[in-house]
Design an enzyme around this catalytic site. Structure first.
Site, mmCIF file in Angstrom:
data_model
loop_
_atom_site.group_PDB
_atom_site.id
_atom_site.type_symbol
_atom_site.label_atom_id
_atom_site.label_comp_id
_atom_site.label_asym_id
_atom_site.label_seq_id
_atom_site.Cartn_x
_atom_site.Cartn_y
_atom_site.Cartn_z
ATOM 1 N N HIS A 1 0.819 -1.207 0.000
ATOM 2 C CA HIS A 1 0.000 0.000 0.000
ATOM 3 C C HIS A 1 0.854 1.259 0.000
ATOM 4 O O HIS A 1 0.374 2.329 0.389
ATOM 5 C CB HIS A 1 -0.928 0.006 1.223
ATOM 6 C CG HIS A 1 -1.947 -1.085 1.214
ATOM 7 N ND1 HIS A 1 -1.921 -2.146 2.097
ATOM 8 C CD2 HIS A 1 -3.009 -1.305 0.404
ATOM 9 C CE1 HIS A 1 -2.941 -2.954 1.850
ATOM 10 N NE2 HIS A 1 -3.617 -2.466 0.822
ATOM 11 N N HIS A 2 2.098 1.149 -0.473
ATOM 12 C CA HIS A 2 2.937 2.354 -0.540
ATOM 13 C C HIS A 2 2.384 3.329 -1.584
ATOM 14 O O HIS A 2 2.653 4.535 -1.525
ATOM 15 C CB HIS A 2 4.388 1.991 -0.874
ATOM 16 C CG HIS A 2 4.632 1.639 -2.303
ATOM 17 N ND1 HIS A 2 4.200 0.454 -2.857
ATOM 18 C CD2 HIS A 2 5.250 2.317 -3.307
ATOM 19 C CE1 HIS A 2 4.542 0.413 -4.128
ATOM 20 N NE2 HIS A 2 5.181 1.530 -4.433
ATOM 21 N N LYS B 1 -3.380 -2.747 -7.584
ATOM 22 C CA LYS B 1 -3.807 -3.107 -8.946
ATOM 23 C C LYS B 1 -3.332 -4.513 -9.271
ATOM 24 O O LYS B 1 -2.180 -4.865 -8.984
ATOM 25 C CB LYS B 1 -3.173 -2.124 -9.948
ATOM 26 C CG LYS B 1 -3.658 -2.312 -11.369
ATOM 27 C CD LYS B 1 -4.969 -1.584 -11.568
ATOM 28 C CE LYS B 1 -5.536 -1.770 -12.970
ATOM 29 N NZ LYS B 1 -6.066 -3.124 -13.181
ATOM 30 N N LYS C 1 6.468 -4.649 -10.596
ATOM 31 C CA LYS C 1 6.188 -4.319 -11.997
ATOM 32 C C LYS C 1 5.722 -2.870 -12.131
ATOM 33 O O LYS C 1 6.196 -2.122 -12.992
ATOM 34 C CB LYS C 1 5.123 -5.286 -12.520
ATOM 35 C CG LYS C 1 4.815 -5.196 -13.988
ATOM 36 C CD LYS C 1 3.692 -6.167 -14.346
ATOM 37 C CE LYS C 1 4.039 -7.585 -13.962
ATOM 38 N NZ LYS C 1 2.967 -8.540 -14.376
ATOM 39 N N ASP D 1 6.825 2.908 -13.555
ATOM 40 C CA ASP D 1 6.368 4.183 -12.987
ATOM 41 C C ASP D 1 4.858 4.360 -13.087
ATOM 42 O O ASP D 1 4.359 5.440 -13.416
ATOM 43 C CB ASP D 1 7.086 5.357 -13.663
ATOM 44 C CG ASP D 1 8.573 5.390 -13.330
ATOM 45 O OD1 ASP D 1 8.913 5.202 -12.151
ATOM 46 O OD2 ASP D 1 9.387 5.567 -14.244
ATOM 47 N N LYS E 1 -3.497 -9.062 -6.483
ATOM 48 C CA LYS E 1 -3.874 -10.166 -7.377
ATOM 49 C C LYS E 1 -5.024 -10.927 -6.749
ATOM 50 O O LYS E 1 -5.144 -11.012 -5.518
ATOM 51 C CB LYS E 1 -2.693 -11.118 -7.597
ATOM 52 C CG LYS E 1 -2.743 -11.850 -8.916
ATOM 53 C CD LYS E 1 -2.383 -10.925 -10.066
ATOM 54 C CE LYS E 1 -2.263 -11.666 -11.379
ATOM 55 N NZ LYS E 1 -1.796 -10.785 -12.462
ATOM 56 N N SER F 1 -3.703 -0.471 -18.563
ATOM 57 C CA SER F 1 -4.765 -0.410 -17.560
ATOM 58 C C SER F 1 -4.728 0.929 -16.819
ATOM 59 O O SER F 1 -5.770 1.495 -16.468
ATOM 60 C CB SER F 1 -4.626 -1.555 -16.555
ATOM 61 O OG SER F 1 -5.093 -2.766 -17.095
#
Length: 477
Positions: free
Chosen positions: A66-67, A72, A96, A101, A108, A364
């Protein structure tokens, strides 16, 4: 257990993390925080089968870091899905996103089913109930956690997720951004379907365009003429194969779950797909040699091997049989930690998954931005760009005193060919290409600076960015 039978998939990822962490200056506490999985949700819920029978479905969602928020990551439907797998895949998503960036933490999800055993109506009930369970525990939302397609899922499942989430959210204005990989008519972005495969192509092309690196492998610069073997002809593998073939590479081997085919003189991808559509299999393709096991394709002679199936395909017990000079990881985790070291020690170039298949999450991100802004990409600039280009061309005409459409000058099509504004798909593909090219140069520079391989270079770069994120939150000094 992983496919290697030796340790969990999540442990495999952390072994590779630890190899890279020694090249960073960050304290142990921060490194442990970066590699730990923050949240894992496991749920069992009942669904009614078409027969009237009630079945309990097992499902998972992991939020690794959660940085950055939202988190996602895709949702896969596979019988072998378990908590360890989604934790590992969520971790890879974290690294990833950092490499390319994209301002997300990694996540997941998965449902432990073989989708072929269920009707479309049953799949809809499963998907909607899973979405409801995620919403109940605050594991989905535009600013919380944003799913996407993965193995066994696609645009239809994402539409069901969107519709279900919209019915329970108290923020319907931004509901479109709760999930990506949607059909264009439901808020999706053009170019998303082929994005991961296109990103794989951009990454391989960039690696092959560096003459110094190709010379060290005994290969010529560029993709043209290179022999390619692809394992897995799903969305990612098919599009990766399509784009490398269009760039002049020669596909000599293709593998799917039913087996593999090989022809040293080359296979035409579309011809194979037509054959498969007609027969239900890639086997017995005219002029090709059959291999009874899909995994046998990993041993075929080639310049570039593209594993685009599931994790753990190349292990310590078969790594010595891999003949490729470049292994391009289109799948997540296709090489175990032990096999990675064996291949690297042999001088095989491994283009790591945490970089190479980042095309999906990159596009995405574009879709998520589009949904939050409520504006189609390029809508406000396309006509301006076209008119501006036309004015420039007309100025050139005046300067040379010659019409660009006249018989004595250039073909009449030149004006419309040059004077156009970028469409949404043009912008998406351009943004993806720029991202993949820039990220490859970054991880290559990192690898060279630390005198190590590309995977370790990618991890070092990713760790540094995530560490910076935690420090900006004030959690670590």
């Amino acid at each position: 257990m992983s496919a290697s039978g030796t340790s969990s998939f999540f442990k495999q990822v952390n072994i590779m993390f630890d190899r890279a962490a020694v090249h960073t200056p960050h304290p142990t506490g921060l490194l442990n925080q970066i590699k730990s999985c923050n949240s894992v949700y496991q749920v069992g819920f009942p669904i009614v089968r078409d027969s009237g029978k009630i079945e309990v479905i097992r499902a998972f969602r992991a939020e690794h870091s959660h940085h950055k928020q939202p988190t996602k990551g895709g949702i896969r439907y596979a019988a072998v899905v378990n908590a360890d797998e989604v934790m590992a895949l969520a971790a890879l998503m974290t690294y990833k996103c950092a490499i390319v960036d994209v301002p997300f933490g990694g996540a997941k999800g998965g449902i432990a089913i073989n989708r072929h055993d269920y009707s479309e109506k049953e799949l809809e009930r499963i998907t909607r109930r899973y979405t409801f369970e995620l919403a109940r525990k605050n594991f989905i939302g535009p600013g919380v956690d944003v799913p996407a397609p993965d193995y066994g899922t696609g645009a239809q499942e994402m539409t069901w997720i969107l519709d279900t989430y919209t019915s329970v959210t108290d923020n319907p204005l931004d509901a479109l951004a709760c999930v990506t990989g949607k059909p264009v008519g439901h808020g999706g972005v053009r170019g998303r379907v082929e994005a991961t495969g296109r990103g794989v192509f951009f990454g391989i092309r960039e690696a092959c365009d560096i003459e110094e690196d190709m010379k060290a492998l005994g290969l010529s610069k560029g993709l043209k003429g290179k022999r390619i073997v692809v394992q897995g002809l799903g969305n990612v593998g098919y599009h990766a194969a399509k784009f490398v073939e269009e760039s002049g590479a020669i596909i000599t081997g293709l593998a799917e779950y039913e087996g593999a085919i090989y022809n040293p003189d080359g296979l035409k991808l579309e011809d194979v797909m037509v054959h498969r559509l007609g027969t239900g299999t890639i086997l017995d393709f005219p002029g090709a040699h059959n291999l009874t096991r899909s995994a046998d394709a990993l041993d075929l002679p080639c310049d570039i091997l593209i594993p685009a199936a599931l994790e753990g395909q190349i292990r310590s017990d078969n790594a010595d049989r891999v003949q490729a000079k470049i292994v391009a990881e289109a799948a997540n985790g296709p090489i175990t930690a032990s096999a990675d070291k064996l291949l690297s020690d042999r001088g095989v170039m491994i283009i790591p998954d945490m970089y190479l298949n980042a095309g999906g999450v990159t596009v995405s991100y574009f879709e998520w931005l589009r949904n939050l802004s409520h504006v189609r990409l390029g809508r406000m600039s396309r006509r301006f760009e076209a008119h501006n280009a036309r004015r420039i061309l007309q100025s050139v005409e005046a300067l040379v005193d010659q019409r660009l459409g006249s018989p004595s000058a250039m073909p009449s099509q030149i004006m419309p060919d040059l004077a156009f504004g970028a469409s949404e798909e043009d912008l998406v593909n351009s943004g993806l290409e720029d991202t993949m090219v820039g990220a490859y140069q970054e991880i290559r520079d990192s690898a060279r600076r630390h005198k190590t391989d590309l995977r370790t270079g990618a991890f070092v770069s990713s760790i540094d960015k995530i560490a910076k994120g935690y420090k900006q939150l004030g959690i670590f000094p």
